[in-house]
Design a protein around this motif. Structure first.
Motif, PDB file in Angstrom:
ATOM      1  N   ALA A   1       0.823  -1.207   0.000  1.00  0.00           N
ATOM      2  CA  ALA A   1       0.000   0.000   0.000  1.00  0.00           C
ATOM      3  C   ALA A   1       0.860   1.262   0.000  1.00  0.00           C
ATOM      4  CB  ALA A   1      -0.928   0.004   1.202  1.00  0.00           C
ATOM      5  N   LEU A   2       2.034   1.170   0.615  1.00  0.00           N
ATOM      6  CA  LEU A   2       2.885   2.346   0.791  1.00  0.00           C
ATOM      7  C   LEU A   2       3.598   2.755  -0.486  1.00  0.00           C
ATOM      8  CD1 LEU A   2       3.671   4.187   3.157  1.00  0.00           C
ATOM      9  CD2 LEU A   2       5.642   2.706   3.547  1.00  0.00           C
ATOM     10  N   ILE A   3       4.007   1.798  -1.284  1.00  0.00           N
ATOM     11  CA  ILE A   3       4.806   2.109  -2.479  1.00  0.00           C
ATOM     12  C   ILE A   3       4.108   3.098  -3.412  1.00  0.00           C
ATOM     13  CG2 ILE A   3       5.752   1.121  -4.606  1.00  0.00           C
ATOM     14  CD1 ILE A   3       6.639  -1.284  -2.897  1.00  0.00           C
ATOM     15  N   PRO A   4       2.848   2.890  -3.801  1.00  0.00           N
ATOM     16  CA  PRO A   4       2.212   3.887  -4.675  1.00  0.00           C
ATOM     17  C   PRO A   4       2.015   5.245  -4.010  1.00  0.00           C
ATOM     18  CG  PRO A   4       0.634   2.184  -4.025  1.00  0.00           C
ATOM     19  CD  PRO A   4       1.976   1.708  -3.600  1.00  0.00           C
ATOM     20  N   ILE A   5       1.866   5.273  -2.688  1.00  0.00           N
ATOM     21  CA  ILE A   5       1.725   6.540  -1.973  1.00  0.00           C
ATOM     22  C   ILE A   5       3.030   7.337  -2.052  1.00  0.00           C
ATOM     23  CG2 ILE A   5       1.352   7.605   0.289  1.00  0.00           C
ATOM     24  CD1 ILE A   5      -0.439   5.229   0.995  1.00  0.00           C
ATOM     25  N   ILE A   6       4.156   6.661  -1.806  1.00  0.00           N
ATOM     26  CA  ILE A   6       5.456   7.334  -1.882  1.00  0.00           C
ATOM     27  C   ILE A   6       5.741   7.778  -3.316  1.00  0.00           C
ATOM     28  CG2 ILE A   6       7.940   7.119  -1.482  1.00  0.00           C
ATOM     29  CD1 ILE A   6       7.345   4.988   0.595  1.00  0.00           C
ATOM     30  N   LYS A   7       5.440   6.926  -4.271  1.00  0.00           N
ATOM     31  CA  LYS A   7       5.698   7.281  -5.663  1.00  0.00           C
ATOM     32  C   LYS A   7       4.841   8.473  -6.101  1.00  0.00           C
ATOM     33  CE  LYS A   7       7.634   3.033  -7.538  1.00  0.00           C
ATOM     34  NZ  LYS A   7       7.571   2.028  -8.626  1.00  0.00           N
ATOM     35  N   ALA A   8       3.623   8.548  -5.600  1.00  0.00           N
ATOM     36  CA  ALA A   8       2.768   9.687  -5.938  1.00  0.00           C
ATOM     37  C   ALA A   8       3.347  10.986  -5.380  1.00  0.00           C
ATOM     38  CB  ALA A   8       1.355   9.463  -5.404  1.00  0.00           C
ATOM     39  N   LYS A   9       3.854  10.933  -4.146  1.00  0.00           N
ATOM     40  CA  LYS A   9       4.486  12.123  -3.561  1.00  0.00           C
ATOM     41  C   LYS A   9       5.750  12.490  -4.342  1.00  0.00           C
ATOM     42  CE  LYS A   9       3.343  14.070  -0.444  1.00  0.00           C
ATOM     43  NZ  LYS A   9       2.526  15.295  -0.337  1.00  0.00           N
ATOM     44  N   THR A  10       6.522  11.486  -4.741  1.00  0.00           N
ATOM     45  CA  THR A  10       7.712  11.732  -5.548  1.00  0.00           C
ATOM     46  C   THR A  10       7.348  12.406  -6.859  1.00  0.00           C
ATOM     47  OG1 THR A  10       8.801   9.801  -4.567  1.00  0.00           O
ATOM     48  CG2 THR A  10       9.730  10.647  -6.608  1.00  0.00           C
ATOM     49  N   ASP A  11       6.260  11.961  -7.465  1.00  0.00           N
ATOM     50  CA  ASP A  11       5.804  12.558  -8.729  1.00  0.00           C
ATOM     51  C   ASP A  11       5.417  14.022  -8.560  1.00  0.00           C
ATOM     52  OD1 ASP A  11       6.249  10.229 -10.123  1.00  0.00           O
ATOM     53  OD2 ASP A  11       4.169   9.546 -10.043  1.00  0.00           O
ATOM     54  N   GLU A  12       4.904  14.385  -7.383  1.00  0.00           N
ATOM     55  CA  GLU A  12       4.594  15.796  -7.117  1.00  0.00           C
ATOM     56  C   GLU A  12       5.859  16.643  -7.212  1.00  0.00           C
ATOM     57  OE1 GLU A  12       2.375  16.657  -3.578  1.00  0.00           O
ATOM     58  OE2 GLU A  12       1.263  14.769  -3.687  1.00  0.00           O
ATOM     59  N   TYR A  13       6.945  16.132  -6.649  1.00  0.00           N
ATOM     60  CA  TYR A  13       8.209  16.870  -6.691  1.00  0.00           C
ATOM     61  C   TYR A  13       8.786  16.905  -8.103  1.00  0.00           C
ATOM     62  CZ  TYR A  13       8.437  17.510  -1.658  1.00  0.00           C
ATOM     63  OH  TYR A  13       8.172  17.926  -0.364  1.00  0.00           O
ATOM     64  N   LYS A  14       8.625  15.832  -8.851  1.00  0.00           N
ATOM     65  CA  LYS A  14       9.065  15.839 -10.242  1.00  0.00           C
ATOM     66  C   LYS A  14       8.303  16.886 -11.047  1.00  0.00           C
ATOM     67  CE  LYS A  14      10.414  10.941 -10.591  1.00  0.00           C
ATOM     68  NZ  LYS A  14      10.126   9.646 -11.267  1.00  0.00           N
ATOM     69  N   LYS A  15       7.028  16.970 -10.807  1.00  0.00           N
ATOM     70  CA  LYS A  15       6.181  17.887 -11.574  1.00  0.00           C
ATOM     71  C   LYS A  15       6.534  19.342 -11.303  1.00  0.00           C
ATOM     72  CE  LYS A  15       1.332  19.043 -12.491  1.00  0.00           C
ATOM     73  NZ  LYS A  15      -0.087  18.695 -12.184  1.00  0.00           N
ATOM     74  N   VAL A  16       6.665  19.711 -10.032  1.00  0.00           N
ATOM     75  CA  VAL A  16       6.891  21.124  -9.715  1.00  0.00           C
ATOM     76  C   VAL A  16       8.325  21.557 -10.004  1.00  0.00           C
ATOM     77  CG1 VAL A  16       5.092  21.085  -7.956  1.00  0.00           C
ATOM     78  CG2 VAL A  16       7.476  20.730  -7.275  1.00  0.00           C
ATOM     79  N   SER A  17       9.282  20.602  -9.972  1.00  0.00           N
ATOM     80  CA  SER A  17      10.690  20.963 -10.177  1.00  0.00           C
ATOM     81  C   SER A  17      11.139  20.791 -11.620  1.00  0.00           C
ATOM     82  CB  SER A  17      11.583  20.107  -9.279  1.00  0.00           C
ATOM     83  OG  SER A  17      11.553  18.747  -9.683  1.00  0.00           O
ATOM     84  N   GLY A  18      10.448  19.936 -12.365  1.00  0.00           N
ATOM     85  CA  GLY A  18      10.899  19.604 -13.705  1.00  0.00           C
ATOM     86  C   GLY A  18      12.057  18.623 -13.715  1.00  0.00           C
ATOM     87  N   ASN A  19      12.489  18.189 -12.547  1.00  0.00           N
ATOM     88  CA  ASN A  19      13.588  17.235 -12.412  1.00  0.00           C
ATOM     89  C   ASN A  19      13.012  15.825 -12.336  1.00  0.00           C
ATOM     90  OD1 ASN A  19      15.859  15.755 -11.758  1.00  0.00           O
ATOM     91  ND2 ASN A  19      16.153  16.689  -9.740  1.00  0.00           N
ATOM     92  N   GLN A  20      13.333  15.001 -13.315  1.00  0.00           N
ATOM     93  CA  GLN A  20      12.814  13.637 -13.335  1.00  0.00           C
ATOM     94  C   GLN A  20      13.721  12.659 -12.595  1.00  0.00           C
ATOM     95  OE1 GLN A  20       9.634  13.027 -14.604  1.00  0.00           O
ATOM     96  NE2 GLN A  20       9.801  15.269 -14.544  1.00  0.00           N
ATOM     97  N   ASN A  21      14.858  13.142 -12.101  1.00  0.00           N
ATOM     98  CA  ASN A  21      15.791  12.263 -11.407  1.00  0.00           C
ATOM     99  C   ASN A  21      15.567  12.344  -9.892  1.00  0.00           C
ATOM    100  OD1 ASN A  21      17.852  10.405 -11.210  1.00  0.00           O
ATOM    101  ND2 ASN A  21      19.473  11.934 -11.255  1.00  0.00           N
TER     102      ASN A  21
END
Length: 309
Positions: A71-91
């Motif tokens: 259950a936790l993995i998709p939650i963490i990945k979703a939060k990570t995607d938020e940071y990718k989106k606002v920063s433009g950094n995919q790494n």
């Protein structure tokens, strides 16, 4: 190879001077920094980690204990995607920050006031991290142990390429006649060097290539004494993780007090957020990364580690 790290800078402004005083970073010490960009302080250029913190199976010890791994993995990945989106950094990499050694009120069989999770339980997170692309920080509190004593049993996990280590001085009570939690603990710069040296020796002995991260948690300057004794090691990326909870402006002011000055060229910044304790609200990813101001101020040096509890 090790290098001596000296901390110090000239500060401007009463507010920042007060913050530095609170953090124990003096204005008189000389600075001697190697010429390494902050973007290279993590294993990959421009890499950032977004991790969720806690103790497996203990709901009161952070979000990691409130959900199953699946259950936790998709939650963490979703939060990570938020940071990718606002920063433009995919790494940006998701991660688990696991409390392996948890301080306890009872000394236990080893008289160290620490309860470890089982190797079997820990491997579940390491295996899941390898399968789904998450880094794993094995985090230990100290009780009656030195940092080196607490870290030694964890060195064997460095053979996994997604595993890194963390030490938390808050519940250190070595040499004191009190149980953890009665006062805020501390460690020294030389003790951190011992941990880095042990990690380096183990990696060299077993041919482990690349770099490993080492988190040092703190929310008071006294939690890490003798900072000028700190050394840097070529295969260790050290992170000072700011653990304090509070208002967004307070968190930003204290973080900037650490990472505005030249230590940012030697030690990566970590920024911790608390789902329950950060009041009156949780900071947004834009605010954490310094892309948006908070009450007229903003993060000046983008953190390399963002963790949520």
């Amino acid at each position: 190879m090790e290098k001596r790290l000296k901390i110090g800078s000239t500060l401007a402004g009463i507010t920042i001077s007060i913050v530095f005083s609170l953090l124990g970073l003096t204005t008189t010490a000389s600075a001697q920094m190697k010429d390494v960009a902050k973007s290279q302080q993590m294993p990959t250029k421009d890499e950032m980690v977004v991790a969720y913190y806690g103790r497996p199976g203990v709901k009161s010890m952070g979000i990691l204990g409130q959900y199953s791994i699946d259950a936790l993995i998709p939650i963490i990945k979703a939060k990570t995607d938020e940071y990718k989106k606002v920063s433009g950094n995919q790494n940006i990499v998701p991660g688990f920050d696991i409390i392996y050694g948890m301080a306890a009120g009872d000394p236990g069989r080893d008289k160290d006031y620490i309860i470890n999770i089982s190797d079997k339980k820990l491997m579940e997170y390491i295996d899941a991290g390898q399968k789904h692309g998450l880094v794993v920080f094995i985090d230990t509190q100290l009780g009656k142990m030195t940092p080196l004593e607490a870290i030694r049993p964890l060195l064997k996990y460095l053979k996994y390429d997604n595993v890194h280590l963390a030490i938390d001085p808050e519940f250190e009570v070595r040499g004191l006649d009190v149980r953890p939690g009665k006062q805020i603990g501390h460690i020294s710069g030389s003790q951190v060097n011992e941990v880095q040296a042990a990690m380096t020796d183990y990696m060299n002995q077993y041919g482990i290539k690349g770099k490993k991260m080492l988190i040092v948690h703190m929310f008071r300057h006294t939690m890490l004494s003798n900072k000028n004794d700190l050394k840097t090691y070529d295969n260790i990326d050290m992170i000072f993780n700011l653990d304090g909870h509070g208002s967004p402006k307070l968190k930003v002011d204290i973080y900037n007090g650490i990472y505005k000055h030249r230590i940012a060229n030697e030690v990566a910044g970590g920024f911790k957020l608390f789902f329950q304790e950060d009041t009156p609200r949780l900071m947004t990813p834009e605010e954490v990364l310094g892309l948006k101001s908070v009450s007229g101020t903003k993060v000046k040096e983008m953190p390399k580690l963002i963790n949520y509890q």
